[in-house]
Design an enzyme around this catalytic site. Structure first.
Site, PDB file in Angstrom:
ATOM      1  N   TYR A  50      -2.611  -1.099  10.228  1.00 10.23           N
ATOM      2  CA  TYR A  50      -2.631  -1.389   8.795  1.00 10.23           C
ATOM      3  C   TYR A  50      -1.410  -0.791   8.100  1.00 10.23           C
ATOM      4  O   TYR A  50      -0.764  -1.446   7.275  1.00 10.23           O
ATOM      5  CB  TYR A  50      -3.916  -0.846   8.180  1.00 10.23           C
ATOM      6  CG  TYR A  50      -4.086  -1.170   6.708  1.00 10.23           C
ATOM      7  CD1 TYR A  50      -4.381  -2.465   6.302  1.00 10.23           C
ATOM      8  CD2 TYR A  50      -3.961  -0.180   5.744  1.00 10.23           C
ATOM      9  CE1 TYR A  50      -4.541  -2.773   4.959  1.00 10.23           C
ATOM     10  CE2 TYR A  50      -4.130  -0.471   4.403  1.00 10.23           C
ATOM     11  CZ  TYR A  50      -4.410  -1.770   4.009  1.00 10.23           C
ATOM     12  OH  TYR A  50      -4.565  -2.067   2.675  1.00 10.23           O
TER      13      TYR A  50
ATOM     14  N   SER B 285       0.860  -1.179   0.000  1.00 10.87           N
ATOM     15  CA  SER B 285       0.000   0.000   0.000  1.00 10.87           C
ATOM     16  C   SER B 285       0.897   1.229   0.000  1.00 10.87           C
ATOM     17  O   SER B 285       2.031   1.187   0.503  1.00 10.87           O
ATOM     18  CB  SER B 285      -0.893   0.007   1.250  1.00 10.87           C
ATOM     19  OG  SER B 285      -1.556   1.241   1.384  1.00 10.87           O
TER      20      SER B 285
END
Length: 283
Positions: free
Chosen positions: A180, A167
């Site tokens: 995350y 990400s």
């Protein structure tokens, strides 16, 4: 799906975890359109089955398998089924991942003052250990375990490739989602480690780092119940030079390139696909 270009994956077996998701389903469809036999793994088999049906309706070869990427024994069973159905794995896309509300703070910045009407807000000190562990396990172990199971098929088979899903927040952490962000940073680091570890075995290992895409998992962060954008969405788009969210199909070209023979000397790369978000200073 209209592909930006095709690569030859005829007689190749591609395994995609998280294959029923908004981002990975189009990747699975693209691989099938390039001739691969695609094994779609997902904890929610109905999503993977819908994707497999679309592929088969278009003349491709795909099959869905219920799979928990955190259960090594179950993954080995799925591995045996895939070998029986399609043969050994040539391509692995580690797409399973996600966040959890119990690992997310309510506000971007900490304040010791908590108004009466905000008693239910989650601060850094309220973050739940189990929620954080779930996020790390799903993203990191959910990449490591499938790689342990399927990479053995690829050893000393030129053209084999592993693609992880990192990400853009692995480069710079986003507010509210500490677990995350950290877990995806671990995926990026692990991608580079694997690339070096397997560099003399014929296996290339790379990752893509998607920016902001509207998915089922982030709907509540991006949109109000009435469908209007949240303040977070407004900030995201203001910090994205292209001024919009990405579309899942816009990942396909980068993925096909990284899996292709044209990238035969490319390994250990984490490629941002984020509309310029990671390049923009805000000024």
């Amino acid at each position: 799906m209209k592909l930006p270009f095709k690569i030859n994956l005829k007689d190749k077996t591609a395994v995609v975890t998280g294959a029923g998701g908004v981002l990975c389903a189009p990747l699975a469809e693209a691989l099938a359109e390039c001739g691969a036999n695609v094994a779609l793994l997902d904890l929610k088999p109905e999503e993977a089955e819908r994707c497999a049906a679309r592929i088969c309706d278009l003349g491709g070869h795909a099959r869905a398998y219920p799979a928990d990427v955190l259960n090594a024994a179950a993954m080995r069973e799925v591995h045996h089924k895939i070998i029986a159905d399609f043969g050994k794995c040539d391509i692995l896309i580690n797409g399973a991942g996600g966040n959890h509300p119990r690992a997310t703070t309510s506000n971007e910045f900490f304040s010791s003052v908590r108004p009466e009407e905000e008693k239910e807000l989650v601060s850094f000190f309220d973050l739940d250990e189990a929620g954080i562990q779930f996020v790390f396990n799903l993203n990191f172990l959910g990449t490591l375990i499938p790689t342990q199971i399927f990479a053995e098929d690829m050893l000393n088979r030129p053209g084999s490739s592993i693609l992880n899903i990192s990400s853009m927040n692995a480069f710079t952490p986003l507010t509210k989602i500490p677990a995350y962000s950290a877990a995806k940073a671990a995926v990026s680091n692990f991608t580079q480690w694997l690339a070096v570890h397997f560099s003399q075995t014929g296996i290339r290992v790379n990752a893509i780092a998607p920016g902001f895409f509207a998915t089922r998992q982030n709907q509540k962060l991006l949109y109000q119940e009435d469908g209007s954008p949240t303040s977070r969405t407004q900030k995201i788009l203001a910090a994205t030079p292209m001024g919009r969210f990405g579309e899942a199909e816009e990942l396909v070209g980068a993925v096909l390139y990284l899996l292709s023979g044209s990238a035969s000397f490319v390994t250990g790369v984490i490629l941002p696909i984020d509309g310029g978000f990671s390049a923009y200073s805000g000024v």
